[in-house]
Design a protein around this motif. Structure first.
Motif, PDB file in Angstrom:
ATOM      1  N   PHE A  19       0.294   0.358  -3.559  1.00 51.96           N
ATOM      2  CA  PHE A  19      -0.066  -0.603  -2.527  1.00 51.96           C
ATOM      3  C   PHE A  19      -0.359   0.132  -1.230  1.00 51.96           C
ATOM      4  O   PHE A  19       0.130   1.249  -1.003  1.00 51.96           O
ATOM      5  N   MET A  20      -1.155  -0.508  -0.379  1.00 51.56           N
ATOM      6  CA  MET A  20      -1.342   0.015   0.965  1.00 51.56           C
ATOM      7  C   MET A  20      -0.021  -0.127   1.721  1.00 51.56           C
ATOM      8  O   MET A  20       0.863  -0.888   1.322  1.00 51.56           O
ATOM      9  N   LEU A  21       0.120   0.604   2.824  1.00 50.70           N
ATOM     10  CA  LEU A  21       1.389   0.616   3.539  1.00 50.70           C
ATOM     11  C   LEU A  21       1.697  -0.742   4.161  1.00 50.70           C
ATOM     12  O   LEU A  21       0.801  -1.501   4.534  1.00 50.70           O
ATOM     13  N   ARG A  22       2.985  -1.029   4.263  1.00 44.21           N
ATOM     14  CA  ARG A  22       3.428  -2.236   4.956  1.00 44.21           C
ATOM     15  C   ARG A  22       3.219  -2.083   6.462  1.00 44.21           C
ATOM     16  O   ARG A  22       2.991  -0.981   6.963  1.00 44.21           O
ATOM     17  N   LYS A  23       3.326  -3.188   7.196  1.00 39.95           N
ATOM     18  CA  LYS A  23       3.149  -3.137   8.653  1.00 39.95           C
ATOM     19  C   LYS A  23       4.196  -2.232   9.292  1.00 39.95           C
ATOM     20  O   LYS A  23       3.924  -1.543  10.276  1.00 39.95           O
ATOM     21  N   SER A  24       5.395  -2.274   8.777  1.00 36.53           N
ATOM     22  CA  SER A  24       6.444  -1.346   9.182  1.00 36.53           C
ATOM     23  C   SER A  24       7.132  -0.852   7.923  1.00 36.53           C
ATOM     24  O   SER A  24       7.006  -1.456   6.857  1.00 36.53           O
ATOM     25  N   ARG A  25       7.897   0.218   8.043  1.00 33.04           N
ATOM     26  CA  ARG A  25       8.454   0.861   6.859  1.00 33.04           C
ATOM     27  C   ARG A  25       9.359  -0.073   6.068  1.00 33.04           C
ATOM     28  O   ARG A  25       9.366  -0.056   4.844  1.00 33.04           O
ATOM     29  N   SER A  26      10.129  -0.926   6.755  1.00 32.96           N
ATOM     30  CA  SER A  26      11.075  -1.808   6.066  1.00 32.96           C
ATOM     31  C   SER A  26      10.640  -3.277   6.091  1.00 32.96           C
ATOM     32  O   SER A  26      11.466  -4.162   5.888  1.00 32.96           O
ATOM     33  N   ASP A  27       9.348  -3.518   6.335  1.00 31.75           N
ATOM     34  CA  ASP A  27       8.851  -4.897   6.360  1.00 31.75           C
ATOM     35  C   ASP A  27       9.074  -5.567   4.994  1.00 31.75           C
ATOM     36  O   ASP A  27       8.970  -4.923   3.947  1.00 31.75           O
ATOM     37  N   ARG A  28       9.365  -6.865   5.016  1.00 39.51           N
ATOM     38  CA  ARG A  28       9.656  -7.571   3.770  1.00 39.51           C
ATOM     39  C   ARG A  28       8.399  -8.026   3.047  1.00 39.51           C
ATOM     40  O   ARG A  28       8.474  -8.556   1.939  1.00 39.51           O
ATOM     41  N   ASP A  29       7.236  -7.847   3.669  1.00 39.47           N
ATOM     42  CA  ASP A  29       5.970  -8.194   3.029  1.00 39.47           C
ATOM     43  C   ASP A  29       5.288  -6.920   2.548  1.00 39.47           C
ATOM     44  O   ASP A  29       5.116  -5.965   3.313  1.00 39.47           O
ATOM     45  N   ARG A  30       4.887  -6.897   1.285  1.00 37.67           N
ATOM     46  CA  ARG A  30       4.232  -5.720   0.710  1.00 37.67           C
ATOM     47  C   ARG A  30       2.828  -5.563   1.292  1.00 37.67           C
ATOM     48  O   ARG A  30       2.253  -6.487   1.876  1.00 37.67           O
ATOM     49  N   GLY A  31       2.253  -4.369   1.088  1.00 39.35           N
ATOM     50  CA  GLY A  31       0.885  -4.136   1.504  1.00 39.35           C
ATOM     51  C   GLY A  31      -0.107  -4.650   0.470  1.00 39.35           C
ATOM     52  O   GLY A  31       0.272  -5.180  -0.580  1.00 39.35           O
ATOM     53  N   LYS A  32      -1.373  -4.451   0.749  1.00 41.95           N
ATOM     54  CA  LYS A  32      -2.429  -4.905  -0.158  1.00 41.95           C
ATOM     55  C   LYS A  32      -2.426  -4.059  -1.435  1.00 41.95           C
ATOM     56  O   LYS A  32      -2.353  -2.840  -1.375  1.00 41.95           O
ATOM     57  N   PRO A  33      -2.505  -4.699  -2.615  1.00 43.33           N
ATOM     58  CA  PRO A  33      -2.515  -3.927  -3.874  1.00 43.33           C
ATOM     59  C   PRO A  33      -3.728  -3.001  -3.963  1.00 43.33           C
ATOM     60  O   PRO A  33      -4.837  -3.356  -3.535  1.00 43.33           O
ATOM     61  N   CYS A  34      -3.519  -1.814  -4.512  1.00 45.23           N
ATOM     62  CA  CYS A  34      -4.604  -0.850  -4.716  1.00 45.23           C
ATOM     63  C   CYS A  34      -5.087  -0.992  -6.160  1.00 45.23           C
ATOM     64  O   CYS A  34      -4.378  -0.593  -7.097  1.00 45.23           O
ATOM     65  N   THR A  35      -6.261  -1.548  -6.321  1.00 52.74           N
ATOM     66  CA  THR A  35      -6.763  -1.839  -7.672  1.00 52.74           C
ATOM     67  C   THR A  35      -8.085  -1.144  -7.974  1.00 52.74           C
ATOM     68  O   THR A  35      -8.702  -1.406  -9.006  1.00 52.74           O
ATOM     69  N   GLY A  36      -8.529  -0.259  -7.102  1.00 57.06           N
ATOM     70  CA  GLY A  36      -9.809   0.407  -7.304  1.00 57.06           C
ATOM     71  C   GLY A  36      -9.756   1.454  -8.398  1.00 57.06           C
ATOM     72  O   GLY A  36      -8.693   1.764  -8.949  1.00 57.06           O
ATOM     73  N   PRO A  37     -10.915   2.034  -8.744  1.00 57.75           N
ATOM     74  CA  PRO A  37     -10.973   3.079  -9.779  1.00 57.75           C
ATOM     75  C   PRO A  37     -10.124   4.289  -9.387  1.00 57.75           C
ATOM     76  O   PRO A  37     -10.155   4.741  -8.239  1.00 57.75           O
ATOM     77  N   GLY A  38      -9.389   4.801 -10.336  1.00 57.44           N
ATOM     78  CA  GLY A  38      -8.576   5.985 -10.091  1.00 57.44           C
ATOM     79  C   GLY A  38      -7.251   5.716  -9.406  1.00 57.44           C
ATOM     80  O   GLY A  38      -6.481   6.657  -9.171  1.00 57.44           O
ATOM     81  N   GLU A  39      -6.963   4.461  -9.071  1.00 61.59           N
ATOM     82  CA  GLU A  39      -5.693   4.150  -8.424  1.00 61.59           C
ATOM     83  C   GLU A  39      -4.564   4.176  -9.453  1.00 61.59           C
ATOM     84  O   GLU A  39      -4.619   3.480 -10.463  1.00 61.59           O
TER      85      GLU A  39
END
Length: 379
Positions: A247-267
């Motif tokens: 996933f892309m990084l969260r807004k802060s290191r301990s944020d309770r919301d995850r980042g955007k999923p990485c679904t592109g080729p080679g991820e």
């Protein structure tokens, strides 16, 4: 003219892990593996190295020296018997205590509410080896990593009041057969073969119905683009989940919301040569087995030192001959010892003047460009 010192670069294997592994010197190996459970008896196998983890910031040696599993680098090699695990199912529990009944098997317990806990069950995987990393001294941790303290020169300076590295930070799972692919996952199993994620940990249900989660401070990694070469470009920092999704990084290191999923080729969560792994307090460098085999040996480094000494390079300031010391001459105050200024790259002999006003004995003013920076003895 200042003496130029060129660092030899190792050739990268890009996205292709080693086909044959790499046989290393016995003296460079880790301590013998602790006894591991196995469902089969395995015959004598060829010794295979999957890769190596290096703690950045210590120049190859901890302040107090390497001590057992707490060391500055760790070689991952094929175990005598596999200890990997794989997911076999998921179940719901009303009480958290129900999830902790069977201590013989591995599982991940995710608390969703006071009256609901989801448990992901694992079983033995004969095709993989698992290595666990964290700051806990628990015997299940293969590689103990503590927070890196900047410019740490002693054991006393390395002690911190509160650590941000998790006790069971992450685990690396390697295929026992070619191409020996290594994958990273957030969180490690404790001494009871459990990963317990509380209500505050980010959790969600995937499309296949299985639960996934992130750890509190997260495990993020960076994969260089184009292999680990001088011309390589850094990739993006991405976070890996307990199940190995990225996933892309969260807004802060301990944020309770995850980042955007990485679904592109080679991820993927596959480790390639030159990957950086951030444990939130310490950073590790992953070197593949092929790259380790191409790293200069001690004898090659010694030969290069001899070549430089025979060229009799001269300090551009003191006009004295610079010389790389041999094993019997390790006096850092010798005027002929070469020192590299880390900010500008100039190399000079030892001198006692030009110290930083702050009193740091390793900071000097470069005589050529007048920059104040750290200097490192080239020995």
């Amino acid at each position: 003219m200042a003496l130029a010192v060129k660092r030899q670069k190792s050739k990268s294997d890009g996205l292709s892990p080693s086909e044959d592994g790499f046989d290393v010197d016995r003296n460079s190996c880790n301590e013998p593996d602790r006894p591991r459970r196995s469902s089969k008896q395995h015959g004598r196998l060829k010794r295979v190295v999957y890769g190596e983890l290096i703690v950045l910031g210590y120049n190859g040696s901890l302040p107090g020296g390497d001590d057992g599993r707490h060391r500055s680098k760790f070689v991952l090699e094929r175990r005598p018997s596999p200890n990997g695990v794989k997911v076999i199912g998921q179940r719901d529990c009303v009480k958290p205590s129900e999830a902790l009944k069977d201590k013989a098997t591995h599982s991940i317990a995710m608390t969703l509410s006071r009256d609901k806990t989801v448990v992901i069950d694992y079983d033995e995987d004969e095709a993989t080896d698992m290595f666990q990393i964290g700051r806990s001294p628990d015997p299940v941790i293969d590689f103990i990593v503590l927070d890196t303290v900047a410019d740490c020169k002693s054991v006393k300076q390395s002690v911190i009041q509160q650590s941000t590295v998790s006790r069971y930070a992450c685990r690396i799972v390697c295929d026992r057969d070619p191409p020996y692919t290594a994958r990273i996952y957030a969180a490690g199993f404790d001494g009871h073969n459990r990963i317990v994620l509380g209500e505050n940990a980010p959790k969600w249900k995937k499309k296949d119905g299985m639960m996934d989660a992130l750890t509190t401070n997260g495990i993020v990694f960076l994969r260089p683009q184009g292999g680990f070469e001088p011309s390589s470009q850094p990739g993006l920092w991405k976070e890996v989940s307990v199940a190995g999704d990225t996933f892309m990084l969260r807004k802060s290191r301990s944020d309770r919301d995850r980042g955007k999923p990485c679904t592109g080729p080679g991820e993927s969560n596959i480790l390639t040569d030159g990957c950086l792994i951030d444990l939130c307090g310490a950073t590790l460098l992953w070197r593949s087995s092929i790259s380790r085999s191409q790293t200069p040996s001690d004898s090659q480094v010694h030969a290069l030192k001899q070549q430089l000494n025979e060229a009799r390079p001269q300090c551009p300031v003191g006009l004295n001959t610079l010389q790389f010391p041999s094993g019997s001459i390790l006096n850092g105050e010798y005027d002929g010892n070469p020192y590299a200024y880390l900010k500008c790259g100039h190399v000079h002999g030892h001198h006692s003047w030009g110290r930083d006003d702050g009193g740091d004995r390793m900071r000097r003013t470069c005589p050529l460009c007048r920059q104040v920076c750290m200097r490192q003895w080239l020995c």
